[in-house]
Design a protein around this motif. Structure first.
Motif, PDB file in Angstrom:
ATOM      1  N   LEU A  69      47.960  70.758  67.037  1.00 56.77           N
ATOM      2  CA  LEU A  69      47.739  72.068  66.420  1.00 56.77           C
ATOM      3  C   LEU A  69      47.703  73.185  67.468  1.00 56.77           C
ATOM      4  O   LEU A  69      48.061  74.325  67.169  1.00 56.77           O
ATOM      5  N   CYS A  70      47.281  72.882  68.682  1.00 53.01           N
ATOM      6  CA  CYS A  70      47.349  73.875  69.770  1.00 53.01           C
ATOM      7  C   CYS A  70      48.806  74.269  70.009  1.00 53.01           C
ATOM      8  O   CYS A  70      49.126  75.458  70.120  1.00 53.01           O
ATOM      9  N   HIS A  71      49.694  73.268  70.086  1.00 56.56           N
ATOM     10  CA  HIS A  71      51.128  73.565  70.230  1.00 56.56           C
ATOM     11  C   HIS A  71      51.612  74.409  69.049  1.00 56.56           C
ATOM     12  O   HIS A  71      52.311  75.411  69.223  1.00 56.56           O
ATOM     13  N   TYR A  72      51.241  73.992  67.853  1.00 54.52           N
ATOM     14  CA  TYR A  72      51.690  74.620  66.613  1.00 54.52           C
ATOM     15  C   TYR A  72      51.301  76.095  66.548  1.00 54.52           C
ATOM     16  O   TYR A  72      52.158  76.972  66.382  1.00 54.52           O
ATOM     17  N   HIS A  73      50.012  76.385  66.665  1.00 54.91           N
ATOM     18  CA  HIS A  73      49.546  77.759  66.493  1.00 54.91           C
ATOM     19  C   HIS A  73      50.043  78.683  67.606  1.00 54.91           C
ATOM     20  O   HIS A  73      50.425  79.824  67.343  1.00 54.91           O
ATOM     21  N   LEU A  74      50.074  78.191  68.838  1.00 55.59           N
ATOM     22  CA  LEU A  74      50.559  79.030  69.942  1.00 55.59           C
ATOM     23  C   LEU A  74      52.054  79.316  69.808  1.00 55.59           C
ATOM     24  O   LEU A  74      52.511  80.421  70.097  1.00 55.59           O
ATOM     25  N   HIS A  75      52.817  78.327  69.370  1.00 53.47           N
ATOM     26  CA  HIS A  75      54.259  78.534  69.195  1.00 53.47           C
ATOM     27  C   HIS A  75      54.527  79.577  68.117  1.00 53.47           C
ATOM     28  O   HIS A  75      55.386  80.450  68.276  1.00 53.47           O
ATOM     29  N   LEU A  76      53.800  79.512  67.022  1.00 52.95           N
ATOM     30  CA  LEU A  76      54.002  80.475  65.936  1.00 52.95           C
ATOM     31  C   LEU A  76      53.551  81.889  66.322  1.00 52.95           C
ATOM     32  O   LEU A  76      54.035  82.864  65.756  1.00 52.95           O
ATOM     33  N   HIS A  86      49.047  78.723  80.527  1.00 47.96           N
ATOM     34  CA  HIS A  86      47.639  79.122  80.567  1.00 47.96           C
ATOM     35  C   HIS A  86      47.057  79.235  79.152  1.00 47.96           C
ATOM     36  O   HIS A  86      45.931  78.788  78.907  1.00 47.96           O
ATOM     37  N   ASP A  87      47.818  79.843  78.233  1.00 44.80           N
ATOM     38  CA  ASP A  87      47.349  79.990  76.849  1.00 44.80           C
ATOM     39  C   ASP A  87      47.018  78.629  76.230  1.00 44.80           C
ATOM     40  O   ASP A  87      46.017  78.470  75.532  1.00 44.80           O
ATOM     41  N   PHE A  88      47.874  77.657  76.483  1.00 48.35           N
ATOM     42  CA  PHE A  88      47.686  76.316  75.934  1.00 48.35           C
ATOM     43  C   PHE A  88      46.405  75.681  76.488  1.00 48.35           C
ATOM     44  O   PHE A  88      45.587  75.140  75.743  1.00 48.35           O
ATOM     45  N   MET A  92      43.045  74.717  74.292  1.00 50.38           N
ATOM     46  CA  MET A  92      42.580  73.324  74.290  1.00 50.38           C
ATOM     47  C   MET A  92      41.096  73.251  74.659  1.00 50.38           C
ATOM     48  O   MET A  92      40.343  72.487  74.073  1.00 50.38           O
ATOM     49  N   LYS A  93      40.689  74.065  75.638  1.00 49.81           N
ATOM     50  CA  LYS A  93      39.283  74.103  76.048  1.00 49.81           C
ATOM     51  C   LYS A  93      38.397  74.620  74.911  1.00 49.81           C
ATOM     52  O   LYS A  93      37.328  74.072  74.647  1.00 49.81           O
ATOM     53  N   GLN A  94      38.858  75.661  74.217  1.00 50.35           N
ATOM     54  CA  GLN A  94      38.070  76.274  73.148  1.00 50.35           C
ATOM     55  C   GLN A  94      37.803  75.311  71.995  1.00 50.35           C
ATOM     56  O   GLN A  94      36.707  75.284  71.442  1.00 50.35           O
TER      57      GLN A  94
END
Length: 156
Positions: A69-76, A86-88, A92-94
């Motif tokens: 879901l980290c990949h999913y939301h950041l890509h969108l 860095h965003d990823f 992931m940490k959050q």
């Protein structure tokens, strides 16, 4: 667990941890072997390896879903969705998503492969290979001599 249950779980995790809706499909893909899951850039769907759920349980499955879901939301959102971005790493940490999956016990249990030992008939150089080779096709790299199969070593 069935695909519709996985879809529901993914939607719940997306709302709980990301505060965003998951509008695509999450399915189990039986062809995945060495990865816990994958996010498909073209369709925005998520595929999960069911073996991780079967062997390691719900906690591991939730971790894999969070990661994808980290990949999913950041890509969108047109942000850095790759592992090195860095965003990823921050997202992931959050949400407490794992960087890697745990190793499957069935993957560890695979027995080691045999080792094939060859020797050059001219110079005596020995070669070890994980795969068997065609001695009529390949020659010694040092002197171009003919190779002869010496032994097949099987691990314990």
């Amino acid at each position: 667990m069935e695909n519709h249950q996985l879809q529901q779980l993914t939607e719940e995790i997306s709302i709980k941890y990301f505060k965003r809706l998951f509008r695509h499909h999450a399915i189990f893909n039986p062809r995945l072997r060495s990865t816990g899951g994958r996010y498909l850039l073209s369709s925005h769907n998520i595929e999960i390896n069911k073996k991780y759920y079967d062997e390691l349980g719900m906690d591991e499955l939730v971790g894999i879903i969070k990661h994808e879901l980290c990949h999913y939301h950041l890509h969108l959102e047109n942000k850095g969705y790759k592992h090195r971005d860095h965003d990823f790493k921050e997202l992931m940490k959050q949400v407490g998503a794992p960087r890697f999956c745990n190793t499957l016990t069935s993957f560890k249990a695979r027995k080691p492969r045999a080792v094939w030992v060859y020797q050059c008939s001219s110079c005596g150089q020995q070669f070890t290979r994980k795969r068997r080779i065609n001695t009529a096709k390949y020659v010694c790299g040092r002197c171009k001599g003919k190779l002869v199969l010496l032994d097949r070593l099987t691990p314990n």
